[in-house]
Design a protein around this motif. Structure first.
Motif, mmCIF file in Angstrom:
data_model
loop_
_atom_site.group_PDB
_atom_site.id
_atom_site.type_symbol
_atom_site.label_atom_id
_atom_site.label_comp_id
_atom_site.label_asym_id
_atom_site.label_seq_id
_atom_site.Cartn_x
_atom_site.Cartn_y
_atom_site.Cartn_z
ATOM 1 N N GLU A 1 0.735 -1.258 0.092
ATOM 2 C CA GLU A 1 -0.030 0.207 -0.021
ATOM 3 C C GLU A 1 0.876 1.357 0.083
ATOM 4 O OE1 GLU A 1 -3.682 1.920 2.599
ATOM 5 O OE2 GLU A 1 -2.785 0.249 3.315
ATOM 6 N N GLN B 1 2.395 1.858 -3.471
ATOM 7 C CA GLN B 1 1.088 2.082 -4.506
ATOM 8 C C GLN B 1 1.072 3.636 -4.309
ATOM 9 O OE1 GLN B 1 -1.821 -0.526 -3.614
ATOM 10 N NE2 GLN B 1 -1.286 -2.124 -4.842
ATOM 11 N N LEU B 2 1.039 4.260 -2.942
ATOM 12 C CA LEU B 2 0.610 5.774 -2.826
ATOM 13 C C LEU B 2 1.874 6.481 -3.399
ATOM 14 C CD1 LEU B 2 -0.882 5.152 0.773
ATOM 15 C CD2 LEU B 2 -1.907 6.063 -1.024
ATOM 16 N N TYR C 1 3.253 14.743 -13.166
ATOM 17 C CA TYR C 1 2.033 15.488 -14.116
ATOM 18 C C TYR C 1 1.911 17.007 -13.720
ATOM 19 C CZ TYR C 1 -2.628 16.947 -15.495
ATOM 20 O OH TYR C 1 -3.794 17.567 -16.193
ATOM 21 N N ASP D 1 4.080 5.469 -5.679
ATOM 22 C CA ASP D 1 3.843 5.722 -7.075
ATOM 23 C C ASP D 1 3.002 6.645 -7.544
ATOM 24 O OD1 ASP D 1 5.809 3.754 -7.230
ATOM 25 O OD2 ASP D 1 4.337 2.042 -7.853
ATOM 26 N N LYS D 2 1.786 6.673 -7.018
ATOM 27 C CA LYS D 2 0.609 7.677 -7.455
ATOM 28 C C LYS D 2 1.246 9.162 -7.027
ATOM 29 C CE LYS D 2 -3.113 4.802 -6.461
ATOM 30 N NZ LYS D 2 -4.522 4.425 -5.711
ATOM 31 N N LEU D 3 1.937 9.247 -6.072
ATOM 32 C CA LEU D 3 2.437 10.611 -5.643
ATOM 33 C C LEU D 3 3.414 10.979 -6.754
ATOM 34 C CD1 LEU D 3 2.435 12.914 -3.585
ATOM 35 C CD2 LEU D 3 4.084 11.848 -2.306
ATOM 36 N N LYS D 4 4.404 9.967 -7.214
ATOM 37 C CA LYS D 4 5.308 10.302 -8.233
ATOM 38 C C LYS D 4 4.575 10.732 -9.534
ATOM 39 C CE LYS D 4 9.452 8.318 -10.211
ATOM 40 N NZ LYS D 4 10.257 7.123 -10.611
ATOM 41 N N GLU D 5 3.655 10.042 -9.722
ATOM 42 C CA GLU D 5 2.988 10.210 -11.042
ATOM 43 C C GLU D 5 2.390 11.727 -11.026
ATOM 44 O OE1 GLU D 5 0.112 7.062 -11.755
ATOM 45 O OE2 GLU D 5 1.728 5.419 -11.869
ATOM 46 N N SER D 6 1.698 11.951 -9.940
ATOM 47 C CA SER D 6 1.106 13.073 -9.552
ATOM 48 C C SER D 6 1.970 14.370 -9.870
ATOM 49 C CB SER D 6 0.408 13.169 -8.241
ATOM 50 O OG SER D 6 -0.300 14.384 -8.446
#
Length: 343
Positions: A106, A109-110, A120, A112-117
């Motif tokens: 978890e 995954q968080l 972006y 990775d999402k933060l990195k993608e955000s």
């Protein structure tokens, strides 16, 4: 928890939490012909290197490792483990490893999402800023053209002259904001070029850049003998110090001669760079806002700027894994403390 045999490459013991997290019983693992095949393909080389390390591990050493392991249901589980030698052969070489691990799926995954955000947002800021420059260039060009052609016709029309000047000034301010936003979006940890920096030499360079502002205000920018070498990206550290000193010169009463004093405090792991001025100061309720981009604490007619200077400072400090703090008293001055890793 598990016990892993370095000779057979099999687990000889697992606890209940192991089964809960990964789904396997000890019988399941014993029947597995190739335990290494259960590790993610991308981490196969990492696991092999880790096992080689454990086979030559010294007494008392702990070796952490993060990897993906295939759950019995086929899902990939991120595990963070710490291994140590449990038993040794008569010749002293490790025979069994004791490992403990936690499920960090978890968390990863968080991350990775933060990195993608973040990626972006960086792309968005760059593209938005870049795309805004073209229409702004047209606004500036047409307003200049209009001003040149209409000035002879509106010499006695103060309102029209005022409106034209305000339009040109607004375009200039927007240009400065776009430029600063581009600078902010480009500051990332991936672009750092860290090395030893002579802070006195860098401060001399900053003073050369700000020479006109310093001369105009007859300001005194000084640093004492405590200021020595630091570690960081020289271009970004220069930009950071330039923004802070420029702010100190700008936010000072017209009747007061600006004075900016810089000193350092070297500690075991960090160095504090302390910049103190005798400016107008900041109210306690507004101190937290000074580091926000485009957040202006004073009316534009009194003090110029885009309101992004200290936001750039904060981002530069952040990518250096440091901290920034502000202490201020209205009418007395402001002290900004930058704490950066020494090594």
């Amino acid at each position: 928890m598990y016990i892993f045999d370095l000779t057979t490459y099999k687990n000889t013991l697992i606890n209940e939490a192991y089964q809960t997290i990964l789904g396997y019983t000890i019988d399941d693992l014993d029947k597995c012909d190739n335990l290494l095949a259960l590790f993610h393909p991308d981490e196969q080389e990492l696991i092999t290197t880790h096992l080689d390390k454990m086979a030559n591990c010294k007494e008392g050493e702990l070796h952490p490792l993060e990897y993906r392991f295939k759950h019995k249901n086929g899902d990939w589980v991120w595990c963070y483990s710490v291994d140590s030698v449990l038993t040794r052969h008569p010749d002293g070489t490790p025979s069994q490893v004791l490992g403990t691990f936690v499920d960090v799926t978890e968390k990863n995954q968080l991350v990775d999402k933060l990195k993608e955000s973040n990626e972006y947002l960086e792309r968005f800021a760059f593209v938005a800023s870049h795309d805004l420059q073209e229409p702004l260039r047209k606004i500036t060009a047409f307003s200049d053209s209009l001003s040149e052609r209409l000035t002879p016709l509106i010499e006695n029309d103060e309102a029209s002259i005022f409106e034209l000047s305000r339009m040109k000034l607004a375009a200039q301010r927007m240009g400065a904001m776009i430029h600063d936003l581009l600078k902010l979006s480009r500051i990332t940890s991936n672009s750092l070029d860290k090395k030893n920096i002579s802070l006195p030499r860098l401060l001399e360079e900053v003073c050369d850049i700000l020479e006109l502002s310093i001369a105009d205000r007859k300001a005194d920018v000084n640093w004492d003998k405590s200021v020595g070498d630091i570690v960081g990206d020289e271009g970004l550290i220069l930009q950071m110090m330039q923004n802070i000193i420029s702010n100190s010169l700008k936010f000072c009463n017209a009747e007061t001669t600006p004075c900016v004093s810089i000193r350092c405090k070297y500690r075991a792991q960090n160095v504090d760079i302390i910049i103190q001025d005798n400016g107008i100061g900041i109210q306690d309720s507004e101190i937290a806002n000074v580091f926000e981009p485009f957040r202006r604490l004073h009316v534009r007619d009194e003090y110029e700027g885009s309101g992004i200077g200290l936001a750039i400072v904060t981002q530069i400090v952040s990518v250096h894994k440091g901290t920034v703090a502000c202490d201020s008293e209205v009418g007395v001055g402001t002290t900004i403390t930058i704490s950066l890793p020494r090594h």
